[in-house]
Write a protein that holds these residues in place. Structure first.
Motif, PDB file in Angstrom:
ATOM      1  N   TYR A  24       0.824  -1.200   0.000  1.00 46.93           N
ATOM      2  CA  TYR A  24       0.000   0.000   0.000  1.00 46.93           C
ATOM      3  C   TYR A  24       0.869   1.265   0.000  1.00 46.93           C
ATOM      4  O   TYR A  24       0.609   2.210  -0.745  1.00 46.93           O
ATOM      5  CB  TYR A  24      -0.957   0.002   1.202  1.00 46.93           C
ATOM      6  N   ARG A  25       1.904   1.266   0.814  1.00 43.60           N
ATOM      7  CA  ARG A  25       2.806   2.425   0.875  1.00 43.60           C
ATOM      8  C   ARG A  25       3.392   2.699  -0.515  1.00 43.60           C
ATOM      9  O   ARG A  25       3.420   3.837  -0.973  1.00 43.60           O
ATOM     10  CB  ARG A  25       3.928   2.182   1.879  1.00 43.60           C
ATOM     11  N   GLU A  26       3.824   1.662  -1.191  1.00 41.04           N
ATOM     12  CA  GLU A  26       4.437   1.801  -2.514  1.00 41.04           C
ATOM     13  C   GLU A  26       3.464   2.414  -3.525  1.00 41.04           C
ATOM     14  O   GLU A  26       3.806   3.363  -4.231  1.00 41.04           O
ATOM     15  CB  GLU A  26       4.906   0.428  -3.005  1.00 41.04           C
ATOM     16  N   ILE A  27       2.249   1.907  -3.602  1.00 36.87           N
ATOM     17  CA  ILE A  27       1.298   2.419  -4.588  1.00 36.87           C
ATOM     18  C   ILE A  27       0.802   3.810  -4.194  1.00 36.87           C
ATOM     19  O   ILE A  27       0.579   4.662  -5.050  1.00 36.87           O
ATOM     20  CB  ILE A  27       0.130   1.437  -4.840  1.00 36.87           C
ATOM     21  N   ARG A  28       0.656   4.057  -2.906  1.00 36.59           N
ATOM     22  CA  ARG A  28       0.213   5.379  -2.446  1.00 36.59           C
ATOM     23  C   ARG A  28       1.258   6.439  -2.800  1.00 36.59           C
ATOM     24  O   ARG A  28       0.917   7.510  -3.311  1.00 36.59           O
ATOM     25  CB  ARG A  28      -0.041   5.336  -0.939  1.00 36.59           C
ATOM     26  N   LEU A  29       2.521   6.168  -2.558  1.00 40.77           N
ATOM     27  CA  LEU A  29       3.582   7.124  -2.890  1.00 40.77           C
ATOM     28  C   LEU A  29       3.678   7.327  -4.399  1.00 40.77           C
ATOM     29  O   LEU A  29       3.899   8.446  -4.872  1.00 40.77           O
ATOM     30  CB  LEU A  29       4.921   6.683  -2.298  1.00 40.77           C
ATOM     31  N   HIS A  35       0.590  12.047  -9.664  1.00 40.65           N
ATOM     32  CA  HIS A  35      -0.557  12.951  -9.817  1.00 40.65           C
ATOM     33  C   HIS A  35      -0.705  13.841  -8.584  1.00 40.65           C
ATOM     34  O   HIS A  35      -1.708  13.768  -7.873  1.00 40.65           O
ATOM     35  CB  HIS A  35      -1.839  12.154 -10.059  1.00 40.65           C
ATOM     36  N   PRO A  36       0.276  14.702  -8.328  1.00 40.90           N
ATOM     37  CA  PRO A  36       0.227  15.521  -7.111  1.00 40.90           C
ATOM     38  C   PRO A  36      -0.981  16.448  -7.056  1.00 40.90           C
ATOM     39  O   PRO A  36      -1.439  16.803  -5.969  1.00 40.90           O
ATOM     40  CB  PRO A  36       1.537  16.312  -7.163  1.00 40.90           C
ATOM     41  N   GLU A  37      -1.522  16.797  -8.206  1.00 40.85           N
ATOM     42  CA  GLU A  37      -2.678  17.694  -8.254  1.00 40.85           C
ATOM     43  C   GLU A  37      -3.968  17.015  -7.803  1.00 40.85           C
ATOM     44  O   GLU A  37      -4.949  17.687  -7.475  1.00 40.85           O
ATOM     45  CB  GLU A  37      -2.860  18.234  -9.680  1.00 40.85           C
ATOM     46  N   ALA A  38      -3.989  15.698  -7.781  1.00 38.66           N
ATOM     47  CA  ALA A  38      -5.231  14.960  -7.551  1.00 38.66           C
ATOM     48  C   ALA A  38      -5.490  14.606  -6.090  1.00 38.66           C
ATOM     49  O   ALA A  38      -6.576  14.135  -5.762  1.00 38.66           O
ATOM     50  CB  ALA A  38      -5.238  13.685  -8.387  1.00 38.66           C
ATOM     51  N   PHE A  39      -4.527  14.815  -5.222  1.00 39.39           N
ATOM     52  CA  PHE A  39      -4.656  14.392  -3.828  1.00 39.39           C
ATOM     53  C   PHE A  39      -4.390  15.560  -2.893  1.00 39.39           C
ATOM     54  O   PHE A  39      -3.552  16.409  -3.183  1.00 39.39           O
ATOM     55  CB  PHE A  39      -3.660  13.251  -3.529  1.00 39.39           C
ATOM     56  N   LYS A 156      -4.113  23.434  -4.363  1.00 39.08           N
ATOM     57  CA  LYS A 156      -3.103  24.270  -5.019  1.00 39.08           C
ATOM     58  C   LYS A 156      -1.825  23.453  -5.115  1.00 39.08           C
ATOM     59  O   LYS A 156      -1.304  22.961  -4.107  1.00 39.08           O
ATOM     60  CB  LYS A 156      -2.859  25.549  -4.219  1.00 39.08           C
ATOM     61  N   GLN A 157      -1.353  23.277  -6.332  1.00 41.04           N
ATOM     62  CA  GLN A 157      -0.154  22.475  -6.586  1.00 41.04           C
ATOM     63  C   GLN A 157       0.729  23.221  -7.565  1.00 41.04           C
ATOM     64  O   GLN A 157       0.283  23.585  -8.642  1.00 41.04           O
ATOM     65  CB  GLN A 157      -0.553  21.104  -7.154  1.00 41.04           C
ATOM     66  N   GLY A 158       1.971  23.451  -7.196  1.00 40.77           N
ATOM     67  CA  GLY A 158       2.919  24.103  -8.092  1.00 40.77           C
ATOM     68  C   GLY A 158       2.458  25.482  -8.543  1.00 40.77           C
ATOM     69  O   GLY A 158       2.667  25.851  -9.691  1.00 40.77           O
ATOM     70  N   GLY A 159       1.799  26.213  -7.666  1.00 41.98           N
ATOM     71  CA  GLY A 159       1.337  27.549  -7.999  1.00 41.98           C
ATOM     72  C   GLY A 159       0.067  27.591  -8.826  1.00 41.98           C
ATOM     73  O   GLY A 159      -0.377  28.658  -9.235  1.00 41.98           O
ATOM     74  N   ARG A 160      -0.523  26.439  -9.073  1.00 45.11           N
ATOM     75  CA  ARG A 160      -1.741  26.362  -9.879  1.00 45.11           C
ATOM     76  C   ARG A 160      -2.890  25.831  -9.029  1.00 45.11           C
ATOM     77  O   ARG A 160      -2.709  24.940  -8.207  1.00 45.11           O
ATOM     78  CB  ARG A 160      -1.491  25.416 -11.052  1.00 45.11           C
TER      79      ARG A 160
END
Length: 176
Positions: A24-29, A35-39, A156-160
């Motif tokens: 779980y840790r592997e897939i979660r990371l 997709h940092p914008e999605a979480f 907000k991710q990367g200024g967006r």
């Protein structure tokens, strides 16, 4: 011509246990990095967490996994809300399917498992999805979720900024 990659054809969907914490840790990371914008959480925050933190997460939420043999290819979480006035609702959270399993039915099977689980425990299942994730919106709509709102600039991710579409699925004819 390069042959198209083979999509997995059968999956086992099951509730993850503490013993699955490393997978779980592997897939979660992976999800947080890809997709940092999605979480709402971040890779930087969770990569520092010990394995015991992921074990605890698997005991405080019901997280389902899509497996082919021993490989975990997708996850989706279910968490019931607490409190006398909100315990009739739950949240579908942390949905992610690895790229090699997309368009294979794994996402639909995960949603179906969460919905079946939720129907036994709550009257309403809610989720939030970024407005630009058209594939996820199609998947949730096909499963019966309806949009009930939009949170503007929710993440907000990367200024967006990213809006989130708020969706719900009602059980037992309790749609309003």
């Amino acid at each position: 011509m390069i042959p198209a990659p083979q999509l997995p054809t059968s999956f086992t969907i099951r509730l993850l246990t503490r013993a699955d914490a490393a997978l779980y840790r592997e897939i979660r990371l992976e999800a947080l990095a890809a997709h940092p914008e999605a979480f709402s959480s971040t890779f930087a925050r969770e990569q520092e967490k010990p394995l015991a933190w992921f074990e605890e997460r698997l005991t405080t939420s019901d997280v389902f996994g899509a497996f082919t043999e021993q490989e975990l290819l997708g996850v989706a979480g279910f968490r019931r809300q607490e409190g006398a006035k909100t315990e009739h609702k739950a949240v579908l959270w942390g949905m992610y399917v690895r790229p090699q399993a997309r368009k294979s039915g794994a996402g639909k099977l995960l949603i179906d498992a969460i919905v079946a689980h939720a129907a036994k425990h709550v009257e309403q299942l809610q989720l939030a999805v970024i407005s630009e994730n058209e594939a996820a919106l199609r998947l949730y709509t096909a499963a019966g979720f309806v949009e009930y709102g939009r949170e503007v600039k929710a993440l907000k991710q990367g200024g967006r900024y990213f809006d989130e579409i708020l969706m719900a699925l009602f059980f037992g004819g309790s749609g309003r």
